[in-house]
Design an enzyme around this catalytic site. Structure first.
Site, PDB file in Angstrom:
ATOM      1  N   HIS A 109       0.830  -1.212   0.000  1.00  0.00           N
ATOM      2  CA  HIS A 109       0.000   0.000   0.000  1.00  0.00           C
ATOM      3  C   HIS A 109       0.859   1.254   0.000  1.00  0.00           C
ATOM      4  O   HIS A 109       2.074   1.210   0.250  1.00  0.00           O
ATOM      5  CB  HIS A 109      -0.906   0.018   1.233  1.00  0.00           C
ATOM      6  CG  HIS A 109      -0.136   0.177   2.512  1.00  0.00           C
ATOM      7  ND1 HIS A 109       0.632  -0.826   3.042  1.00  0.00           N
ATOM      8  CD2 HIS A 109       0.021   1.244   3.329  1.00  0.00           C
ATOM      9  CE1 HIS A 109       1.219  -0.401   4.144  1.00  0.00           C
ATOM     10  NE2 HIS A 109       0.877   0.864   4.337  1.00  0.00           N
ATOM     11  N   ASP A 111       0.663   4.886   2.057  1.00  0.00           N
ATOM     12  CA  ASP A 111      -0.071   5.350   3.237  1.00  0.00           C
ATOM     13  C   ASP A 111      -1.100   6.425   2.891  1.00  0.00           C
ATOM     14  O   ASP A 111      -0.789   7.420   2.217  1.00  0.00           O
ATOM     15  CB  ASP A 111       0.899   5.921   4.287  1.00  0.00           C
ATOM     16  CG  ASP A 111       1.741   4.822   4.921  1.00  0.00           C
ATOM     17  OD1 ASP A 111       1.237   3.690   5.037  1.00  0.00           O
ATOM     18  OD2 ASP A 111       2.899   5.110   5.292  1.00  0.00           O
ATOM     19  N   HIS A 263       4.654   0.022  -0.014  1.00  0.00           N
ATOM     20  CA  HIS A 263       5.437  -0.778   0.923  1.00  0.00           C
ATOM     21  C   HIS A 263       4.588  -1.885   1.545  1.00  0.00           C
ATOM     22  O   HIS A 263       3.361  -1.853   1.503  1.00  0.00           O
ATOM     23  CB  HIS A 263       6.104   0.095   1.993  1.00  0.00           C
ATOM     24  CG  HIS A 263       5.138   0.907   2.797  1.00  0.00           C
ATOM     25  ND1 HIS A 263       4.558   2.061   2.319  1.00  0.00           N
ATOM     26  CD2 HIS A 263       4.643   0.739   4.040  1.00  0.00           C
ATOM     27  CE1 HIS A 263       3.760   2.573   3.222  1.00  0.00           C
ATOM     28  NE2 HIS A 263       3.781   1.783   4.280  1.00  0.00           N
ATOM     29  N   ARG A 278       5.145   6.252  14.056  1.00  0.00           N
ATOM     30  CA  ARG A 278       5.068   6.769  12.678  1.00  0.00           C
ATOM     31  C   ARG A 278       4.403   8.139  12.621  1.00  0.00           C
ATOM     32  O   ARG A 278       3.340   8.329  13.221  1.00  0.00           O
ATOM     33  CB  ARG A 278       4.264   5.807  11.787  1.00  0.00           C
ATOM     34  CG  ARG A 278       4.383   6.150  10.305  1.00  0.00           C
ATOM     35  CD  ARG A 278       3.495   5.260   9.436  1.00  0.00           C
ATOM     36  NE  ARG A 278       2.211   5.883   9.207  1.00  0.00           N
ATOM     37  CZ  ARG A 278       1.169   5.270   8.645  1.00  0.00           C
ATOM     38  NH1 ARG A 278       1.266   4.011   8.274  1.00  0.00           N
ATOM     39  NH2 ARG A 278       0.039   5.906   8.454  1.00  0.00           N
TER      40      ARG A 278
HETATM   41  C1  SIN Z   1       3.217   0.903   7.654  1.00  0.00           C
HETATM   42  O1  SIN Z   1       2.635   0.427   6.694  1.00  0.00           O
HETATM   43  O2  SIN Z   1       3.249   2.105   7.856  1.00  0.00           O
HETATM   44  C2  SIN Z   1       3.951   0.003   8.607  1.00  0.00           C
HETATM   45  C3  SIN Z   1       5.193  -0.551   8.022  1.00  0.00           C
HETATM   46  C4  SIN Z   1       5.910  -1.449   8.986  1.00  0.00           C
HETATM   47  O3  SIN Z   1       5.446  -1.661  10.104  1.00  0.00           O
HETATM   48  O4  SIN Z   1       6.974  -1.953   8.636  1.00  0.00           O
END
Ligand code: SIN
Length: 287
Positions: A109, A111, A263, A278
């Site tokens: 995805h 974000d 990612h 995050r």
């Molecule tokens: C995310 O998608 O922001 C999380 C990525 C992760 O936990 O590695």
């Protein structure tokens, strides 16, 4: 990178990613260094890894804000108390309750692509990493677009797609990390439509802007054709030649570009702790 950058810049993978060493983000970053970070971000093809950072939530937020306003995640239960700009990406359970979104990102995805002005980039800071697993992969969506056969480029030219938070949320029903969304939360994440191919506002490169996590259909196509085309694009964009897989080190801070990468979090054994913070920087409406 120019020789005079005030830090070391080393490429990580062929497709995406570079690491920055010798830059301490707990100290004020002057305008010249910040400009060099921005250049490095573009040159990295969408992923910077800042090694060995020891930053407070306030420093994490302040550095992130230099790239733009911060977005607040809809799952308010998992925001860091006192600092709603930070989403806890964590599988830690305290008093029987998860304190973070422990299964974040298990489907490829970008974000917050389900918002009208999706994220420019995200900054994920590793406070505790597991001894096994927990990697995150990144795919270069500009290279993926360039490599598409001309016939597929023609099929997606000028097309738009629907992005929806609910689309993938339903797949996690029953997970302790996925509380039932309230009506207010559902309204906050109503569906949006974005171009299937977007132009990066800084590099000018075209990139695919569809992802398995949040893209539910291509506007104007019959359901079966939309599904077939999306599946083809999802499979194409995550081929090994477009992907870098990051194995985390303690106190890495990753900054990725949600406009030209997608990612995937690979997950770790549930008994091992993985605890991260995050921030999510707002971007522009894709064009
Ligand atoms: C995310 O998608 O922001 C999380 C990525 C992760 O936990 O590695």
């Amino acid at each position: 990178m120019k020789e005079d950058a005030p830090f070391q810049f080393r490429r990580l993978g062929a497709a995406v990613g570079a690491e920055i060493v010798d830059l301490d983000l707990s100290r004020p970053v002057n305008d010249q260094t910040f400009a060099a970070v921005r250049r490095a971000f573009l040159e990295s093809n969408g992923l910077l890894v800042f090694r060995d950072q020891h930053i407070t939530p306030e420093q994490h937020i302040a550095f992130s804000r230099r790239f733009g306003p911060l977005m607040i995640h809809v799952l308010d239960k998992f925001l860091l108390p006192g600092h709603p700009e930070i989403l806890r990406v964590s599988n830690v359970v305290e008093n029987g309750e998860p304190i973070g979104l422990g299964d974040a990102g298990r489907i490829w995805h970008s974000d917050l692509s389900y918002t009208a002005e999706p994220s420019l980039g995200s900054l994920l800071y590793a406070l505790e990493i597991p001894s096994e697993g927990g990697d995150t992969s990144f795919a270069n969506m500009a290279d993926a677009y360039d490599a598409l056969p001309a016939e597929i480029k023609q099929r997606i030219d000028g097309k738009s797609a629907v992005h929806s938070y609910g689309h993938s949320y339903a797949k996690f029903s029953g997970s302790k990390f996925r509380p039932k969304l309230t009506e207010k939360q559902k309204n906050e994440v109503a569906e949006v439509v974005h171009p299937v191919v977007r132009t990066h506002p800084e590099s000018g490169r075209k990139a695919l802007f569809v992802n398995e996590g949040f893209t539910s259909r291509i506007v104007g196509l019959p359901d079966a054709e939309s599904r077939e085309l999306l599946e083809l694009l999802f499979a194409h964009s995550t081929q090994p030649q477009f992907v870098y897989r990051h194995h985390w080190q303690d106190h890495d801070l990753l900054f990725w570009d949600n406009r030209c990468t997608i990612h995937l979090a690979h997950g770790c054994p549930p008994e091992l702790r993985r605890h991260m913070h995050r921030t999510t920087v707002k971007g522009d409406a894709p064009y």
